[in-house]
Design a protein around this motif. Structure first.
Motif, PDB file in Angstrom:
ATOM      1  N   THR A 181      15.817   0.192   5.158  1.00  0.00           N
ATOM      2  CA  THR A 181      15.643  -0.826   4.117  1.00  0.00           C
ATOM      3  C   THR A 181      14.365  -0.477   3.355  1.00  0.00           C
ATOM      4  O   THR A 181      13.497   0.243   3.867  1.00  0.00           O
ATOM      5  CB  THR A 181      15.490  -2.235   4.729  1.00  0.00           C
ATOM      6  OG1 THR A 181      14.289  -2.237   5.513  1.00  0.00           O
ATOM      7  CG2 THR A 181      16.692  -2.604   5.595  1.00  0.00           C
ATOM      8  N   SER A 182      14.265  -1.010   2.151  1.00  0.00           N
ATOM      9  CA  SER A 182      13.063  -0.699   1.373  1.00  0.00           C
ATOM     10  C   SER A 182      11.824  -1.217   2.107  1.00  0.00           C
ATOM     11  O   SER A 182      10.765  -0.598   2.059  1.00  0.00           O
ATOM     12  CB  SER A 182      13.175  -1.272  -0.036  1.00  0.00           C
ATOM     13  OG  SER A 182      13.564  -2.605   0.023  1.00  0.00           O
ATOM     14  N   GLU A 183      11.961  -2.315   2.847  1.00  0.00           N
ATOM     15  CA  GLU A 183      10.806  -2.846   3.605  1.00  0.00           C
ATOM     16  C   GLU A 183      10.441  -1.913   4.757  1.00  0.00           C
ATOM     17  O   GLU A 183       9.268  -1.668   5.011  1.00  0.00           O
ATOM     18  CB  GLU A 183      11.106  -4.249   4.175  1.00  0.00           C
ATOM     19  CG  GLU A 183      11.150  -5.361   3.155  1.00  0.00           C
ATOM     20  CD  GLU A 183      12.462  -5.393   2.371  1.00  0.00           C
ATOM     21  OE1 GLU A 183      13.452  -4.750   2.820  1.00  0.00           O
ATOM     22  OE2 GLU A 183      12.489  -6.035   1.303  1.00  0.00           O
ATOM     23  N   GLN A 184      11.479  -1.374   5.447  1.00  0.00           N
ATOM     24  CA  GLN A 184      11.180  -0.428   6.549  1.00  0.00           C
ATOM     25  C   GLN A 184      10.471   0.806   5.996  1.00  0.00           C
ATOM     26  O   GLN A 184       9.497   1.291   6.576  1.00  0.00           O
ATOM     27  CB  GLN A 184      12.485   0.032   7.229  1.00  0.00           C
ATOM     28  CG  GLN A 184      13.033  -0.932   8.243  1.00  0.00           C
ATOM     29  CD  GLN A 184      14.427  -0.486   8.734  1.00  0.00           C
ATOM     30  OE1 GLN A 184      15.233   0.042   7.980  1.00  0.00           O
ATOM     31  NE2 GLN A 184      14.689  -0.712  10.008  1.00  0.00           N
ATOM     32  N   GLN A 186       8.769   1.075   3.138  1.00  0.00           N
ATOM     33  CA  GLN A 186       7.432   0.703   2.639  1.00  0.00           C
ATOM     34  C   GLN A 186       6.445   0.584   3.810  1.00  0.00           C
ATOM     35  O   GLN A 186       5.306   1.046   3.731  1.00  0.00           O
ATOM     36  CB  GLN A 186       7.521  -0.614   1.855  1.00  0.00           C
ATOM     37  CG  GLN A 186       6.181  -1.282   1.520  1.00  0.00           C
ATOM     38  CD  GLN A 186       5.267  -0.455   0.611  1.00  0.00           C
ATOM     39  OE1 GLN A 186       5.739   0.356  -0.197  1.00  0.00           O
ATOM     40  NE2 GLN A 186       3.962  -0.625   0.764  1.00  0.00           N
ATOM     41  N   GLU A 187       6.887  -0.013   4.905  1.00  0.00           N
ATOM     42  CA  GLU A 187       6.008  -0.184   6.068  1.00  0.00           C
ATOM     43  C   GLU A 187       5.517   1.184   6.567  1.00  0.00           C
ATOM     44  O   GLU A 187       4.338   1.379   6.845  1.00  0.00           O
ATOM     45  CB  GLU A 187       6.780  -0.910   7.181  1.00  0.00           C
ATOM     46  CG  GLU A 187       5.948  -1.195   8.411  1.00  0.00           C
ATOM     47  CD  GLU A 187       6.777  -1.697   9.597  1.00  0.00           C
ATOM     48  OE1 GLU A 187       7.979  -1.325   9.702  1.00  0.00           O
ATOM     49  OE2 GLU A 187       6.217  -2.437  10.419  1.00  0.00           O
ATOM     50  N   THR A 190       3.084   2.866   4.041  1.00  0.00           N
ATOM     51  CA  THR A 190       1.741   2.272   4.143  1.00  0.00           C
ATOM     52  C   THR A 190       1.021   2.880   5.347  1.00  0.00           C
ATOM     53  O   THR A 190      -0.149   3.257   5.265  1.00  0.00           O
ATOM     54  CB  THR A 190       1.842   0.738   4.351  1.00  0.00           C
ATOM     55  OG1 THR A 190       2.660   0.219   3.330  1.00  0.00           O
ATOM     56  CG2 THR A 190       0.483   0.073   4.324  1.00  0.00           C
ATOM     57  N   GLU A 223      15.941  -0.077  -5.824  1.00  0.00           N
ATOM     58  CA  GLU A 223      15.310  -0.967  -4.835  1.00  0.00           C
ATOM     59  C   GLU A 223      14.198  -0.219  -4.070  1.00  0.00           C
ATOM     60  O   GLU A 223      13.096  -0.721  -3.895  1.00  0.00           O
ATOM     61  CB  GLU A 223      16.418  -1.476  -3.892  1.00  0.00           C
ATOM     62  CG  GLU A 223      15.979  -2.074  -2.587  1.00  0.00           C
ATOM     63  CD  GLU A 223      15.361  -3.461  -2.742  1.00  0.00           C
ATOM     64  OE1 GLU A 223      15.573  -4.086  -3.793  1.00  0.00           O
ATOM     65  OE2 GLU A 223      14.650  -3.883  -1.799  1.00  0.00           O
ATOM     66  N   MET A 227       9.224  -0.354  -4.434  1.00  0.00           N
ATOM     67  CA  MET A 227       8.170  -0.545  -3.438  1.00  0.00           C
ATOM     68  C   MET A 227       6.917   0.226  -3.837  1.00  0.00           C
ATOM     69  O   MET A 227       6.993   1.362  -4.327  1.00  0.00           O
ATOM     70  CB  MET A 227       8.647  -0.082  -2.045  1.00  0.00           C
ATOM     71  CG  MET A 227       9.937  -0.708  -1.568  1.00  0.00           C
ATOM     72  SD  MET A 227      10.044  -2.505  -1.732  1.00  0.00           S
ATOM     73  CE  MET A 227       9.100  -3.054  -0.331  1.00  0.00           C
ATOM     74  N   HIS A 228       5.783  -0.375  -3.574  1.00  0.00           N
ATOM     75  CA  HIS A 228       4.519   0.159  -4.076  1.00  0.00           C
ATOM     76  C   HIS A 228       4.194   1.565  -3.570  1.00  0.00           C
ATOM     77  O   HIS A 228       3.619   2.372  -4.286  1.00  0.00           O
ATOM     78  CB  HIS A 228       3.375  -0.799  -3.709  1.00  0.00           C
ATOM     79  CG  HIS A 228       2.070  -0.344  -4.242  1.00  0.00           C
ATOM     80  ND1 HIS A 228       1.155   0.388  -3.498  1.00  0.00           N
ATOM     81  CD2 HIS A 228       1.537  -0.452  -5.481  1.00  0.00           C
ATOM     82  CE1 HIS A 228       0.126   0.682  -4.251  1.00  0.00           C
ATOM     83  NE2 HIS A 228       0.319   0.187  -5.460  1.00  0.00           N
TER      84      HIS A 228
END
Ligand code: PEP
Length: 251
Positions: A181-184, A186-187, A190, A223, A227-228
């Motif tokens: 996922t885009s959150e996975q 992105q995490e 980072t 998507e 993400m940054h």
């Protein structure tokens, strides 16, 4: 999205003859002709490089290889040096892809030697890292990636790494249709910036491009790119068709 310039790179793996590679490169260069805000790279097989160079030369598309050997020349049957890739027209190379680690015995140590050879020859280097599904399930993702970064980039100082791009490719997402996922993603990106800041410095961590790879398609690229800390994509299967790949480039 960040202020780092996006890079969309296509890894053609062991697909396409010379003729098919030339044809796909011709289609792609015309499809992406108007794209000025994204860097584009394709990595055909070794045997197609020089012919494809004839097509992409002077276009928006950079030429990359999928691997190299770290010696300059010698009795190393079947291997190709960084200088040979440059003379075939390559400006980039992919190093440490998980398929090379899995099927051809590449280790963090050999990846480090290859990155040294690539960068010292002036090749932009896409350095691939990623955890397996079992490692993720055991909560080892960050420690695995930290070791890959530390060993893969051993002996460098930050000034050496201007032409380095990191590609985070979770092995469980490559060629499986399962995208992180885009959150996975992105995490992890980072985390990788923090790891690079720790090993080198904050300016490098902020300027280095980190691509995501693993079942990227026209339907999920926007998507991911929102993400940054995701600065582009390394694309396998979906890069083989010029029309599909151009849609990803134009996310
Ligand atoms: C790759 O080969 O680097 C890759 C990400 O493959 P796919 O896009 O097919 O998952």
């Amino acid at each position: 999205m960040s202020n780092r310039r996006p890079l969309i790179a296509g890894n053609w793996k062991m697909y396409k003859t010379c003729e098919e590679s030339v044809e796909a490169a011709q289609k792609l260069t015309s499809l992406v002709d108007g794209v000025t805000d994204t860097d584009i790279m394709i990595a055909p097989t070794f045997t197609s490089l020089f012919s494809v160079y004839g097509v992409v030369k002077g276009s928006r598309v950079d030429l990359g290889a999928q691997n190299l050997y770290w010696e300059e020349e010698g009795a190393f049957t079947g291997e190709i040096s960084a200088g040979m890739l440059k003379s075939a027209g390559c400006s980039s190379v992919i190093i440490g892809h998980s398929e090379r680690r899995q099927y051809f015995g590449e280790t963090d140590e050999t990846v480090n030697k290859k990155i040294k050879a690539a960068l010292s020859c002036g090749l932009k280097t896409v350095f691939c890292i990623g955890e397996s599904e079992a490692q993720r399930d055991l909560n080892l993702t960050f420690s695995v990636l930290d070791k890959q970064v530390q060993t893969g980039l051993k002996d460098f100082v930050s000034d050496d790494l201007r032409d380095l791009v990191v590609a985070y490719e979770p092995i469980w997402a490559i060629g499986t249709g399962k995208t992180a996922t885009s959150e996975q993603a992105q995490e992890v990106h980072t985390f990788l910036r923090a790891s690079i800041a720790k090993q080198f410095d904050e300016p490098l961590a902020q300027s280095i491009r980190i691509l995501y790879g693993g079942s990227v398609k026209p339907g999920n690229i926007a998507e991911l790119m929102s993400m940054h800390d995701i600065d582009g994509a390394l694309v396998g299967g979906a890069s083989l068709d010029a029309e599909t790949f151009s849609q990803i480039v134009k996310f």
